[in-house]
Design a protein around this motif. Structure first.
Motif, PDB file in Angstrom:
ATOM      1  N   VAL A  22      -7.578   4.943  -3.620  1.00 47.20           N
ATOM      2  CA  VAL A  22      -8.518   5.453  -2.605  1.00 47.20           C
ATOM      3  C   VAL A  22      -7.760   5.939  -1.362  1.00 47.20           C
ATOM      4  CG1 VAL A  22     -10.441   4.803  -1.077  1.00 47.20           C
ATOM      5  CG2 VAL A  22     -10.365   3.932  -3.431  1.00 47.20           C
ATOM      6  N   TYR A  23      -6.848   5.127  -0.867  1.00 50.06           N
ATOM      7  CA  TYR A  23      -6.146   5.494   0.371  1.00 50.06           C
ATOM      8  C   TYR A  23      -5.151   6.636   0.139  1.00 50.06           C
ATOM      9  CZ  TYR A  23      -7.962   1.216   2.562  1.00 50.06           C
ATOM     10  OH  TYR A  23      -8.766   0.243   3.068  1.00 50.06           O
ATOM     11  N   GLY A  24      -4.568   6.671  -1.069  1.00 50.52           N
ATOM     12  CA  GLY A  24      -3.651   7.763  -1.392  1.00 50.52           C
ATOM     13  C   GLY A  24      -4.389   9.100  -1.295  1.00 50.52           C
ATOM     14  N   GLU A  25      -5.632   9.135  -1.799  1.00 52.55           N
ATOM     15  CA  GLU A  25      -6.431  10.372  -1.725  1.00 52.55           C
ATOM     16  C   GLU A  25      -6.731  10.733  -0.274  1.00 52.55           C
ATOM     17  OE1 GLU A  25      -8.627   9.564  -5.993  1.00 52.55           O
ATOM     18  OE2 GLU A  25      -9.840   9.462  -4.155  1.00 52.55           O
ATOM     19  N   ARG A  26      -7.017   9.704   0.520  1.00 55.30           N
ATOM     20  CA  ARG A  26      -7.360   9.966   1.926  1.00 55.30           C
ATOM     21  C   ARG A  26      -6.145  10.468   2.702  1.00 55.30           C
ATOM     22  NH1 ARG A  26     -12.223   5.683   3.240  1.00 55.30           N
ATOM     23  NH2 ARG A  26     -13.400   6.315   1.409  1.00 55.30           N
ATOM     24  N   ARG A  27      -5.005   9.873   2.383  1.00 59.05           N
ATOM     25  CA  ARG A  27      -3.762  10.334   3.038  1.00 59.05           C
ATOM     26  C   ARG A  27      -3.545  11.815   2.719  1.00 59.05           C
ATOM     27  NH1 ARG A  27       2.136  10.825   1.292  1.00 59.05           N
ATOM     28  NH2 ARG A  27       1.026  11.525  -0.545  1.00 59.05           N
ATOM     29  N   SER A  28      -3.677  12.185   1.414  1.00 55.36           N
ATOM     30  CA  SER A  28      -3.471  13.589   1.041  1.00 55.36           C
ATOM     31  C   SER A  28      -4.493  14.476   1.741  1.00 55.36           C
ATOM     32  CB  SER A  28      -3.606  13.781  -0.473  1.00 55.36           C
ATOM     33  OG  SER A  28      -2.705  12.928  -1.103  1.00 55.36           O
ATOM     34  N   ALA A  29      -5.748  14.000   1.797  1.00 56.57           N
ATOM     35  CA  ALA A  29      -6.800  14.805   2.451  1.00 56.57           C
ATOM     36  C   ALA A  29      -6.423  15.071   3.901  1.00 56.57           C
ATOM     37  CB  ALA A  29      -8.142  14.075   2.372  1.00 56.57           C
ATOM     38  N   MET A  30      -5.892  14.066   4.588  1.00 56.94           N
ATOM     39  CA  MET A  30      -5.557  14.270   5.998  1.00 56.94           C
ATOM     40  C   MET A  30      -4.356  15.212   6.145  1.00 56.94           C
ATOM     41  SD  MET A  30      -5.136  11.673   9.197  1.00 56.94           S
ATOM     42  CE  MET A  30      -6.864  11.350   9.446  1.00 56.94           C
ATOM     43  N   LEU A  46       0.831  -1.201   0.000  1.00 58.42           N
ATOM     44  CA  LEU A  46       0.000   0.000   0.000  1.00 58.42           C
ATOM     45  C   LEU A  46       0.871   1.258   0.000  1.00 58.42           C
ATOM     46  CD1 LEU A  46      -2.840  -1.087   2.468  1.00 58.42           C
ATOM     47  CD2 LEU A  46      -2.724  -1.328  -0.011  1.00 58.42           C
ATOM     48  N   ARG A  47       1.626   1.402  -1.064  1.00 58.67           N
ATOM     49  CA  ARG A  47       2.496   2.584  -1.216  1.00 58.67           C
ATOM     50  C   ARG A  47       1.813   3.560  -2.170  1.00 58.67           C
ATOM     51  NH1 ARG A  47       7.632   4.650  -0.886  1.00 58.67           N
ATOM     52  NH2 ARG A  47       8.646   2.952   0.205  1.00 58.67           N
ATOM     53  N   TYR A  48       1.744   4.841  -1.765  1.00 57.98           N
ATOM     54  CA  TYR A  48       1.064   5.854  -2.584  1.00 57.98           C
ATOM     55  C   TYR A  48       2.035   6.843  -3.190  1.00 57.98           C
ATOM     56  CZ  TYR A  48      -1.917   3.980   1.045  1.00 57.98           C
ATOM     57  OH  TYR A  48      -2.509   3.129   1.932  1.00 57.98           O
ATOM     58  N   GLN A  49       3.288   6.764  -2.776  1.00 54.62           N
ATOM     59  CA  GLN A  49       4.288   7.746  -3.202  1.00 54.62           C
ATOM     60  C   GLN A  49       5.662   7.087  -3.100  1.00 54.62           C
ATOM     61  OE1 GLN A  49       4.644  10.919  -0.389  1.00 54.62           O
ATOM     62  NE2 GLN A  49       5.280  12.386  -1.900  1.00 54.62           N
ATOM     63  N   SER A  92      -7.396   5.698   6.627  1.00 50.34           N
ATOM     64  CA  SER A  92      -8.007   4.848   5.594  1.00 50.34           C
ATOM     65  C   SER A  92      -9.526   4.711   5.746  1.00 50.34           C
ATOM     66  CB  SER A  92      -7.386   3.448   5.630  1.00 50.34           C
ATOM     67  OG  SER A  92      -7.565   2.868   6.909  1.00 50.34           O
ATOM     68  N   TYR A  93     -10.008   4.879   6.957  1.00 48.19           N
ATOM     69  CA  TYR A  93     -11.397   4.492   7.244  1.00 48.19           C
ATOM     70  C   TYR A  93     -12.421   5.555   6.789  1.00 48.19           C
ATOM     71  CZ  TYR A  93     -15.440   2.877   9.915  1.00 48.19           C
ATOM     72  OH  TYR A  93     -16.682   2.452  10.280  1.00 48.19           O
ATOM     73  N   CYS A  94     -12.107   6.822   7.019  1.00 45.44           N
ATOM     74  CA  CYS A  94     -13.080   7.888   6.721  1.00 45.44           C
ATOM     75  C   CYS A  94     -12.834   8.458   5.327  1.00 45.44           C
ATOM     76  CB  CYS A  94     -12.942   9.023   7.732  1.00 45.44           C
ATOM     77  SG  CYS A  94     -13.175   8.511   9.434  1.00 45.44           S
ATOM     78  N   ASN A  95     -13.903   8.895   4.673  1.00 41.02           N
ATOM     79  CA  ASN A  95     -13.717   9.492   3.350  1.00 41.02           C
ATOM     80  C   ASN A  95     -13.179  10.924   3.494  1.00 41.02           C
ATOM     81  OD1 ASN A  95     -15.815  11.440   3.464  1.00 41.02           O
ATOM     82  ND2 ASN A  95     -17.318   9.823   3.060  1.00 41.02           N
ATOM     83  N   PRO A  96     -12.674  11.533   2.382  1.00 36.65           N
ATOM     84  CA  PRO A  96     -12.017  12.833   2.505  1.00 36.65           C
ATOM     85  C   PRO A  96     -12.868  13.919   3.173  1.00 36.65           C
ATOM     86  CG  PRO A  96     -11.491  11.877   0.390  1.00 36.65           C
ATOM     87  CD  PRO A  96     -12.500  10.961   1.033  1.00 36.65           C
TER      88      PRO A  96
END
Ligand SMILES: Cc1ncc(COP(=O)(O)O)c(C=O)c1O
Length: 424
Positions: free
Chosen positions: A314-322, A216-219, A390-394
């Protein structure tokens, strides 16, 4: 008037090893955060939206139609052979060149940790861990009366210049999470991985590499696992990395398929697999045949790879959102990690503040996180906390971090940390 509790015959008979065993703070917190109006960054939960429900449903149909009786029968402790073959193929692509005989299917990688504890730990044995480290491993090892020697981490993972001193203590083994570590989200750099393998070999300390998040690497670039570097270190012929076995490698389908399946695995030399099989027989005979066949039927034919690509997005977007929300809403005196993958990031309040106290205020504002202390096997970490992205949407992440940011600002401004305690 409270009635005296009747004495049960059991308590006085609990084994000595249970004395230090406590229930996981996170499991307890999860109960609290199940309330629908709480925004929870506490658990390590995958997003339910990414569970491949239709694919699992279709696979379950096929399993029951074509292999119904076999899938509902007892099966070998080592695991369902086609699944072991699939996992061995899958790992080869990540540089871990093993055969199915090196793979033992476990009931989640949590059971792998428990079996390793059962096989290796005598009361009082010292285990070398990162500080902080995964709470579930501490629970598993403490159950066998382990003691701990720790090495702190920084933004590049375990501080390698502190490792040698810890190795001189003679730990039974090193427990390490090189990728997007739980709880901190940090990744061990390539240079440090090489040095770690070198030093562990030099001091004769085996390594348990726990890798639930490696895919699960996003970058950034994928880094070779310790198990591969260890094989290279032993200088195997033709650049073909035979499995040498100074590293036991663990992984799981919990974060790439679904945690409810409870499927994990251990990669070990065949002899150790046979001993672990004996340990496992005493625990559960084997991991559920049905879920193993189901996982295989779902994962095969390239589905697992396609699905992992979807999860990364999906998780990459959430990581950026956080990360963006933290920049917007948190005061500059608070620091956090910027993980390249995984499910968590790690927050540090200014020195002297207590994240457990902060949690009380956060829960009043209906937002939850895990205070860091329980990830520190030898104490400390009061000013730290873990956030899951990972759990909550942006949109929910934005709202949760906004609320938490307000709580943190008030907490720090009003001196609700140290001075609140002094005043009390
Ligand atoms: C580092 C680490 N190891 C092991 C586990 C256990 O995973 P499972 O038992 O679901 O495979 C987890 C779960 O969050 C984890 O973060």
């Amino acid at each position: 008037m409270t009635m005296p509790q009747p004495k049960t015959p059991w308590k006085s008979r609990f084994a000595a090893r249970t004395q230090k065993m406590t229930s996981s703070v996170i499991r307890e917190l999860l109960k609290l955060t199940e309330k629908p109006d709480i925004i929870s960054f506490a658990g390590g939960l995958p997003a339910p939206e990414v569970f491949p429900v239709p694919e699992l449903q279709a696979a379950a149909q096929r399993v029951l139609e074509h292999h119904g009786a076999a899938a509902l029968q007892y099966s070998p402790t080592e695991g369902y052979r086609p699944l072991r073959e699939l996992l061995a193929r899958h790992m080869r692509r990540y540089g871990i060149k093993v055969t199915p005989e090196h793979v033992l299917i476990t009931t989640g990688s949590q059971q792998a940790l428990e079996l390793i504890g059962k096989l290796l730990i005598n009361p009082g044995d010292r285990i070398l861990t990162e500080e902080p480290t995964y709470l579930g491993a501490l629970q598993a090892f403490t159950g066998y009366q382990a003691e701990y020697v720790t090495v702190p981490i920084d933004h590049h993972g375990l501080q390698i210049d502190r490792l040698e001193e810890a190795l001189r203590v003679g730990p039974k083994f090193l427990y390490v999470l090189p990728n997007f570590q739980n709880p901190s989200g940090v990744t061990l750099s390539l240079e440090r991985r090489r040095r770690l393998v070198e030093l562990a070999n030099h001091y004769g300390s085996p390594i348990v590499e726990d890798d639930p998040y490696g895919q699960l690497r996003y970058q950034g670039e994928h880094l070779p696992p310790l198990v591969k570097l260890d094989a290279e270190f032993h200088n195997c012929a033709n650049g073909e990395h035979a499995f040498t076995g100074n590293v036991l490698y663990l992984s799981t389908l919990s974060k790439t398929l679904a945690p409810g399946l409870r499927i994990g695995w251990i990669v070990a030399p065949e002899e150790e697999i046979q001993r672990l099989v004996q340990m496992k027989q005493g625990s559960d005979l084997h991991t559920s045949t049905f879920t193993q066949v189901l996982a295989y039927e779902t994962a095969r034919g390239g589905f697992l790879d396609r699905h992992v690509r979807h999860i990364r997005k999906v998780y990459g977007e959430r990581r950026s959102a956080m990360l963006e929300a933290l920049k917007r809403h948190f005061p500059p005196s608070v620091a956090w990690t910027e993980p390249q993958g995984g499910l968590f990031l790690w927050v540090r309040l200014p020195q002297g503040n207590d994240a457990e106290e902060l949690l009380e205020f956060a829960l009043e504002q209906k937002v939850a996180f895990v205070p860091g202390t329980s990830f520190f096997p030898c104490g400390g970490g009061r000013e730290t906390l873990r956030l899951n992205f990972s759990y909550c949407n942006p949109a929910v992440i934005e709202e949760g971090i906004r609320r938490l940011g307000l709580v943190v600002k008030r907490f720090l401004q009003q001196g609700q940390g140290p001075s609140r305690k002094q005043a009390a």
